[in-house]
Design a protein around this motif. Structure first.
Motif, PDB file in Angstrom:
ATOM      1  N   GLU A 137       0.114  -0.744  -0.077  1.00  0.00           N
ATOM      2  CA  GLU A 137      -0.098   0.304   0.195  1.00  0.00           C
ATOM      3  C   GLU A 137       0.788   0.920  -0.560  1.00  0.00           C
ATOM      4  O   GLU A 137       2.061   0.798   0.711  1.00  0.00           O
ATOM      5  CB  GLU A 137      -1.111  -0.415   1.303  1.00  0.00           C
ATOM      6  N   PRO A 197      -0.001   7.002   2.849  1.00  0.00           N
ATOM      7  CA  PRO A 197      -0.500   7.963   2.744  1.00  0.00           C
ATOM      8  C   PRO A 197      -0.198   9.476   2.113  1.00  0.00           C
ATOM      9  O   PRO A 197      -1.135  10.064   1.296  1.00  0.00           O
ATOM     10  CB  PRO A 197      -1.658   8.048   3.717  1.00  0.00           C
ATOM     11  N   LEU A 220      -0.155   9.905  -1.480  1.00  0.00           N
ATOM     12  CA  LEU A 220      -1.765   9.748  -1.630  1.00  0.00           C
ATOM     13  C   LEU A 220      -1.950  11.691  -1.970  1.00  0.00           C
ATOM     14  O   LEU A 220      -2.953  12.579  -2.737  1.00  0.00           O
ATOM     15  CB  LEU A 220      -2.860   8.917  -1.250  1.00  0.00           C
ATOM     16  N   HIS A 274      -0.312  11.853  -8.154  1.00  0.00           N
ATOM     17  CA  HIS A 274      -1.862  11.256  -8.661  1.00  0.00           C
ATOM     18  C   HIS A 274      -0.516  10.363  -9.680  1.00  0.00           C
ATOM     19  O   HIS A 274       0.042  10.175 -10.082  1.00  0.00           O
ATOM     20  CB  HIS A 274      -2.529  12.440  -9.612  1.00  0.00           C
ATOM     21  N   GLU A 275      -1.730   9.332  -9.197  1.00  0.00           N
ATOM     22  CA  GLU A 275      -1.516   7.848  -9.111  1.00  0.00           C
ATOM     23  C   GLU A 275      -1.316   7.682 -11.149  1.00  0.00           C
ATOM     24  O   GLU A 275      -2.468   8.060 -11.868  1.00  0.00           O
ATOM     25  CB  GLU A 275      -2.112   6.400  -9.453  1.00  0.00           C
ATOM     26  N   ARG A 322       3.951   7.263 -10.222  1.00  0.00           N
ATOM     27  CA  ARG A 322       3.027   9.078  -9.618  1.00  0.00           C
ATOM     28  C   ARG A 322       3.485  10.043 -10.438  1.00  0.00           C
ATOM     29  O   ARG A 322       4.389  10.516  -9.832  1.00  0.00           O
ATOM     30  CB  ARG A 322       2.618   8.792  -8.049  1.00  0.00           C
TER      31      ARG A 322
END
Lengths: 137, 137
Positions: B5, B8, B11, B15-16, B26
């Motif tokens: 994962e 965070p 995130l 941006h993916e 990203r």
């Protein structure tokens, strides 16, 4: 490998450790950070993409070896920082720096942070021995 | 590859683009610099030495591809900066940043320099298309 000469900027800021298969390895002259600089002995290389696939594999091996050398210098290492920047000195080179929580630049990057604190002669001599041993030099 | 994962923190700042063979790619959400972040999808990896030799070879390929994606974003690129730091977010990741003489952080590193200037929606949409095309995503 053509006419390789390290940029004079490296001579002023670091001490030669010796030649690995691809790179000249140097110890950055800043006692605050255990720090090895790798300079591929490839004429006119500026970017990673200027290396052959074989040389990129050698560089990867030498980055790992430089990490072991950094740890062998004896200071606490909480994180390795690996960087190929070259904004000031464009000759291709890779920094491998041992970082410690609370070191002078923590958690920011070391590059451009503050003037180096050069090694004293006796400490430098020991550091060169330790780093060369870790690199098999 | 286990339970991967992205932290965070990624995130919130990028941006993916999609998944390459090894890494999640990203786009850093800072319109001032063409900037791709590669996160190996390997659970608990913090340092390059935590990757297998095969994954290190994949990472090298993906760093070169990220450099092409950075150039495909259209801004002038005078130098690529490649860095694996992780002092703030220790999950292993590699930054590939296109630098331009006179950009806001020039010639220092971008990391920790100044707050990001996020993309506007239409420019972001175009940047994602360009970067994905260059990465074959």
């Amino acid at each position: 490998m053509g006419m390789f000469e390290p940029d004079p900027a490296f001579l002023a800021t670091s001490h030669e450790l010796g030649d690995l298969a691809l790179c000249q390895a140097r110890l950055q002259d800043d006692v605050r950070y255990p720090w090895v600089v790798l300079i591929p002995r490839v004429e006119a290389a500026r970017e990673l993409e200027d290396l052959s696939r074989e040389d990129l594999a050698r560089l990867t091996d030498e980055i790992l070896a430089a990490g072991r050398a950094v740890r062998a210098l004896g200071a606490q290492v909480d994180k390795l920082n690996v960087g190929a920047l070259g904004n000031v000195t464009p000759q291709l080179h890779v920094h491998v720096v041992g970082r410690r929580v609370g070191d002078p630049a923590w958690p920011g990057p070391v590059w451009g942070h503050s003037p180096a604190q050069p090694y004293e002669a006796e400490v430098l001599a020991m550091a060169l021995v330790s780093a060369r041993a870790a690199l098999g030099l």
